[in-house]
Design a protein around this motif. Structure first.
Motif, PDB file in Angstrom:
ATOM      1  N   ARG A   1       0.833  -1.204   0.000  1.00  0.00           N
ATOM      2  CA  ARG A   1       0.000   0.000   0.000  1.00  0.00           C
ATOM      3  C   ARG A   1       0.869   1.257   0.000  1.00  0.00           C
ATOM      4  NH1 ARG A   1      -2.999  -3.105   3.756  1.00  0.00           N
ATOM      5  NH2 ARG A   1      -1.971  -2.005   5.490  1.00  0.00           N
ATOM      6  N   PHE A   2       1.965   1.228   0.721  1.00  0.00           N
ATOM      7  CA  PHE A   2       2.866   2.385   0.747  1.00  0.00           C
ATOM      8  C   PHE A   2       3.465   2.637  -0.643  1.00  0.00           C
ATOM      9  CE2 PHE A   2       7.166   4.101   1.115  1.00  0.00           C
ATOM     10  CZ  PHE A   2       6.919   5.275   1.808  1.00  0.00           C
ATOM     11  N   LEU A   3       3.867   1.569  -1.305  1.00  0.00           N
ATOM     12  CA  LEU A   3       4.445   1.727  -2.647  1.00  0.00           C
ATOM     13  C   LEU A   3       3.424   2.314  -3.619  1.00  0.00           C
ATOM     14  CD1 LEU A   3       6.722   1.270  -4.711  1.00  0.00           C
ATOM     15  CD2 LEU A   3       5.829  -1.047  -5.039  1.00  0.00           C
ATOM     16  N   HIS A   4       2.233   1.777  -3.609  1.00  0.00           N
ATOM     17  CA  HIS A   4       1.213   2.275  -4.538  1.00  0.00           C
ATOM     18  C   HIS A   4       0.877   3.736  -4.257  1.00  0.00           C
ATOM     19  CE1 HIS A   4      -0.274  -2.156  -5.109  1.00  0.00           C
ATOM     20  NE2 HIS A   4       0.925  -1.934  -5.637  1.00  0.00           N
ATOM     21  N   ARG A   5       0.783   4.076  -2.971  1.00  0.00           N
ATOM     22  CA  ARG A   5       0.452   5.449  -2.612  1.00  0.00           C
ATOM     23  C   ARG A   5       1.590   6.406  -2.976  1.00  0.00           C
ATOM     24  NH1 ARG A   5      -0.881   4.303   1.992  1.00  0.00           N
ATOM     25  NH2 ARG A   5       1.062   4.762   3.130  1.00  0.00           N
ATOM     26  N   ALA A   6       2.817   6.004  -2.728  1.00  0.00           N
ATOM     27  CA  ALA A   6       3.959   6.873  -3.028  1.00  0.00           C
ATOM     28  C   ALA A   6       4.116   7.083  -4.539  1.00  0.00           C
ATOM     29  CB  ALA A   6       5.235   6.273  -2.438  1.00  0.00           C
ATOM     30  N   VAL A   7       3.922   6.032  -5.311  1.00  0.00           N
ATOM     31  CA  VAL A   7       4.032   6.167  -6.776  1.00  0.00           C
ATOM     32  C   VAL A   7       2.901   7.037  -7.315  1.00  0.00           C
ATOM     33  CG1 VAL A   7       3.949   4.902  -8.956  1.00  0.00           C
ATOM     34  CG2 VAL A   7       5.286   4.014  -7.055  1.00  0.00           C
ATOM     35  N   ALA A   8       1.689   6.895  -6.774  1.00  0.00           N
ATOM     36  CA  ALA A   8       0.570   7.722  -7.236  1.00  0.00           C
ATOM     37  C   ALA A   8       0.821   9.193  -6.941  1.00  0.00           C
ATOM     38  CB  ALA A   8      -0.723   7.250  -6.580  1.00  0.00           C
ATOM     39  N   VAL A   9       1.363   9.480  -5.748  1.00  0.00           N
ATOM     40  CA  VAL A   9       1.673  10.871  -5.408  1.00  0.00           C
ATOM     41  C   VAL A   9       2.754  11.419  -6.335  1.00  0.00           C
ATOM     42  CG1 VAL A   9       2.632  12.365  -3.622  1.00  0.00           C
ATOM     43  CG2 VAL A   9       0.931  10.647  -3.015  1.00  0.00           C
ATOM     44  N   ALA A  10       3.759  10.613  -6.650  1.00  0.00           N
ATOM     45  CA  ALA A  10       4.821  11.064  -7.554  1.00  0.00           C
ATOM     46  C   ALA A  10       4.281  11.320  -8.962  1.00  0.00           C
ATOM     47  CB  ALA A  10       5.940  10.027  -7.591  1.00  0.00           C
ATOM     48  N   CYS A  11       3.354  10.488  -9.395  1.00  0.00           N
ATOM     49  CA  CYS A  11       2.752  10.704 -10.722  1.00  0.00           C
ATOM     50  C   CYS A  11       1.913  11.974 -10.743  1.00  0.00           C
ATOM     51  CB  CYS A  11       1.905   9.496 -11.111  1.00  0.00           C
ATOM     52  SG  CYS A  11       2.854   7.997 -11.452  1.00  0.00           S
ATOM     53  N   ASP A  12       1.168  12.212  -9.658  1.00  0.00           N
ATOM     54  CA  ASP A  12       0.375  13.445  -9.603  1.00  0.00           C
ATOM     55  C   ASP A  12       1.268  14.676  -9.562  1.00  0.00           C
ATOM     56  OD1 ASP A  12      -1.896  11.908  -9.625  1.00  0.00           O
ATOM     57  OD2 ASP A  12      -2.129  11.905  -7.432  1.00  0.00           O
ATOM     58  N   ARG A  13       2.416  14.563  -8.941  1.00  0.00           N
ATOM     59  CA  ARG A  13       3.345  15.686  -8.842  1.00  0.00           C
ATOM     60  C   ARG A  13       4.118  15.908 -10.136  1.00  0.00           C
ATOM     61  NH1 ARG A  13       5.443  14.117  -4.243  1.00  0.00           N
ATOM     62  NH2 ARG A  13       7.187  13.036  -5.230  1.00  0.00           N
ATOM     63  N   GLY A  14       4.108  14.940 -11.035  1.00  0.00           N
ATOM     64  CA  GLY A  14       4.840  15.048 -12.289  1.00  0.00           C
ATOM     65  C   GLY A  14       6.230  14.483 -12.234  1.00  0.00           C
TER      66      GLY A  14
ATOM     67  N   LYS B   1      15.166   7.596  -7.381  1.00  0.00           N
ATOM     68  CA  LYS B   1      16.021   7.342  -8.546  1.00  0.00           C
ATOM     69  C   LYS B   1      15.204   7.393  -9.845  1.00  0.00           C
ATOM     70  CE  LYS B   1      19.513   4.483  -6.228  1.00  0.00           C
ATOM     71  NZ  LYS B   1      20.132   3.131  -6.148  1.00  0.00           N
ATOM     72  N   ALA B   2      14.012   6.807  -9.819  1.00  0.00           N
ATOM     73  CA  ALA B   2      13.161   6.856 -11.012  1.00  0.00           C
ATOM     74  C   ALA B   2      12.741   8.286 -11.333  1.00  0.00           C
ATOM     75  CB  ALA B   2      11.933   5.973 -10.803  1.00  0.00           C
ATOM     76  N   THR B   3      12.538   9.079 -10.274  1.00  0.00           N
ATOM     77  CA  THR B   3      12.172  10.482 -10.492  1.00  0.00           C
ATOM     78  C   THR B   3      13.303  11.249 -11.151  1.00  0.00           C
ATOM     79  OG1 THR B   3      10.680  10.437  -8.592  1.00  0.00           O
ATOM     80  CG2 THR B   3      11.446  12.592  -9.337  1.00  0.00           C
ATOM     81  N   VAL B   4      14.529  11.028 -10.696  1.00  0.00           N
ATOM     82  CA  VAL B   4      15.678  11.719 -11.295  1.00  0.00           C
ATOM     83  C   VAL B   4      15.834  11.331 -12.768  1.00  0.00           C
ATOM     84  CG1 VAL B   4      18.188  11.939 -11.208  1.00  0.00           C
ATOM     85  CG2 VAL B   4      16.867  11.985  -9.098  1.00  0.00           C
ATOM     86  N   THR B   5      15.665  10.048 -13.052  1.00  0.00           N
ATOM     87  CA  THR B   5      15.785   9.596 -14.449  1.00  0.00           C
ATOM     88  C   THR B   5      14.711  10.234 -15.334  1.00  0.00           C
ATOM     89  OG1 THR B   5      16.681   7.488 -13.666  1.00  0.00           O
ATOM     90  CG2 THR B   5      15.850   7.572 -15.926  1.00  0.00           C
ATOM     91  N   TYR B   6      13.493  10.267 -14.808  1.00  0.00           N
ATOM     92  CA  TYR B   6      12.399  10.848 -15.606  1.00  0.00           C
ATOM     93  C   TYR B   6      12.578  12.353 -15.779  1.00  0.00           C
ATOM     94  CZ  TYR B   6       7.693  12.203 -17.001  1.00  0.00           C
ATOM     95  OH  TYR B   6       6.616  12.735 -17.670  1.00  0.00           O
ATOM     96  N   ARG B   7      13.024  13.049 -14.744  1.00  0.00           N
ATOM     97  CA  ARG B   7      13.245  14.489 -14.854  1.00  0.00           C
ATOM     98  C   ARG B   7      14.377  14.803 -15.825  1.00  0.00           C
ATOM     99  NH1 ARG B   7       8.973  17.544 -13.639  1.00  0.00           N
ATOM    100  NH2 ARG B   7       8.095  17.037 -11.595  1.00  0.00           N
ATOM    101  N   ARG B   8      15.395  13.981 -15.850  1.00  0.00           N
ATOM    102  CA  ARG B   8      16.479  14.191 -16.824  1.00  0.00           C
ATOM    103  C   ARG B   8      15.966  13.996 -18.253  1.00  0.00           C
ATOM    104  NH1 ARG B   8      22.123  13.922 -17.339  1.00  0.00           N
ATOM    105  NH2 ARG B   8      22.510  14.531 -19.508  1.00  0.00           N
ATOM    106  N   HIS B   9      15.121  12.992 -18.430  1.00  0.00           N
ATOM    107  CA  HIS B   9      14.539  12.774 -19.762  1.00  0.00           C
ATOM    108  C   HIS B   9      13.666  13.961 -20.180  1.00  0.00           C
ATOM    109  CE1 HIS B   9      12.642  10.765 -23.151  1.00  0.00           C
ATOM    110  NE2 HIS B   9      11.453  11.022 -22.625  1.00  0.00           N
ATOM    111  N   CYS B  10      12.889  14.487 -19.260  1.00  0.00           N
ATOM    112  CA  CYS B  10      12.050  15.653 -19.575  1.00  0.00           C
ATOM    113  C   CYS B  10      12.903  16.864 -19.931  1.00  0.00           C
ATOM    114  CB  CYS B  10      11.139  15.974 -18.390  1.00  0.00           C
ATOM    115  SG  CYS B  10       9.863  14.737 -18.084  1.00  0.00           S
ATOM    116  N   TYR B  11      14.011  17.029 -19.221  1.00  0.00           N
ATOM    117  CA  TYR B  11      14.892  18.164 -19.518  1.00  0.00           C
ATOM    118  C   TYR B  11      15.521  18.020 -20.904  1.00  0.00           C
ATOM    119  CZ  TYR B  11      19.057  21.052 -19.543  1.00  0.00           C
ATOM    120  OH  TYR B  11      20.040  21.944 -19.898  1.00  0.00           O
ATOM    121  N   ASP B  12      15.974  16.836 -21.251  1.00  0.00           N
ATOM    122  CA  ASP B  12      16.572  16.634 -22.575  1.00  0.00           C
ATOM    123  C   ASP B  12      15.552  16.897 -23.689  1.00  0.00           C
ATOM    124  OD1 ASP B  12      18.931  15.948 -21.352  1.00  0.00           O
ATOM    125  OD2 ASP B  12      18.549  13.781 -21.422  1.00  0.00           O
ATOM    126  N   THR B  13      14.333  16.425 -23.487  1.00  0.00           N
ATOM    127  CA  THR B  13      13.289  16.657 -24.497  1.00  0.00           C
ATOM    128  C   THR B  13      12.975  18.144 -24.638  1.00  0.00           C
ATOM    129  OG1 THR B  13      12.330  14.494 -23.960  1.00  0.00           O
ATOM    130  CG2 THR B  13      10.950  16.042 -25.181  1.00  0.00           C
TER     131      THR B  13
END
Length: 299
Positions: A191-204, A236-248
């Motif tokens: 439940r913690f994992l699902h909630r944390a990932v959902a919050v991260a997705c809502d935050r972008g 770590k997944a957030t950093v990877t995704y933010r780097r991809h967004c910056y490159d794009t």
């Protein structure tokens, strides 16, 4: 010799009467053979008389020849021979010359008028093109500014995610506290994992597909990990995704800047051309002069 022949020879009056009657029957036959003539017999007779008169007048006329016959004495036998000469006079030649001069002057005036019209049309078209190019350049400039703002925001988000990752890595050095491996514990971790990932997705910080992967337990998402380790994985997944967004965003900003630069150059060129257009002579469309046919060049 029978009685009829003897009567015709001795008294020609009956023969003349019969001939007159026979001649008069021809118009009657013509009228009976045409329904239109039966409706208007008077008009038919008038047309017939007019046709006969025209045929007689046409037969009596002689057509003039374009060449006149001029007697010329012969050098051999002293007789004269006739040479054809043109019937046109000097007045005809002068009238033809005057008409050609008039046509040439009309052609020159029409050329001048068409040249003026082409120049005014060119000036108006260049002015409109310059105005539209300026508007387009302004729009491309706005798009470039938006892309630049997006790049700056993506860079700041990447820096924030990297700072959080550093903190999470420092906290992970202390290790994870021990907990009993029970079903309730694993359910709470899930439940913690699902909630944390959902919050991260809502935050972008993560894409929408990350939540589906976390719910399915694929692509590196493990619900059995301790919440501290799960936070480290999410960061770590957030950093990877933010780097991809910056490159794009950086690639899009480069493209927008290039397009804006081209639009500004085109607008400047058209603006300079619009300023010089009133002083530019635009030739009118080429039209052949009167009395001359265009030359046909074989392919």
């Amino acid at each position: 010799m029978n009685v009829v022949a003897e009567m015709l020879l001795t008294d020609p009056a009956p023969a003349a009467i019969w001939a007159t009657l026979i001649l008069l029957t021809f118009p009657a036959l013509l009228m009976l053979g045409s329904p239109e003539a039966m409706r208007h017999p008077g008009r038919t007779l008038r047309d017939l008389l007019t046709a006969l008169r025209s045929a007689r007048l046409f037969a009596g006329k002689t057509l003039p020849s374009p060449y006149a016959s001029t007697p010329v004495p012969s050098a051999h036998n002293g007789s004269t021979r006739h040479l054809p000469t043109r019937s046109s006079s000097a007045g005809d030649v002068s009238s033809q010359h005057a008409s050609s001069q008039h046509a040439s002057s009309q052609h020159a005036s029409s050329q001048h008028a068409s040249s003026q019209y082409a120049s005014s049309q060119y000036v108006s078209e260049v002015r409109v093109a310059a105005e539209r190019a300026a508007v387009a350049a302004q729009r491309w400039q706005e798009l470039w500014e938006q892309a630049e703002a997006t790049v700056n925001a993506a860079y700041e988000s990447w820096l924030d995610a990297d700072a959080r990752l550093r903190k999470a890595m420092v906290a992970a050095r202390w290790g994870t506290p021990w907990s009993a491996p029970t079903c309730e514990e694993y359910a709470a971790r899930e439940r913690f994992l699902h909630r944390a990932v959902a919050v991260a997705c809502d935050r972008g910080d993560l894409p929408a597909a990350a939540l589906a992967d976390a719910l399915a337990g694929r692509n590196g998402w493990d619900a059995r990990l301790h919440p501290v380790d799960q936070e480290l994985v999410i960061t770590k997944a957030t950093v990877t995704y933010r780097r991809h967004c910056y490159d794009t965003a950086a690639a899009a900003e480069l493209t927008a800047r290039h397009d804006a630069d081209l639009a500004h150059r085109a607008a400047g060129s058209l603006a300079r051309e619009a300023l010089a257009a009133p002083f530019t002579t635009v030739p009118s469309p080429a039209t052949p002069a009167p009395g001359r046919r265009p030359m046909v060049v074989p392919a």
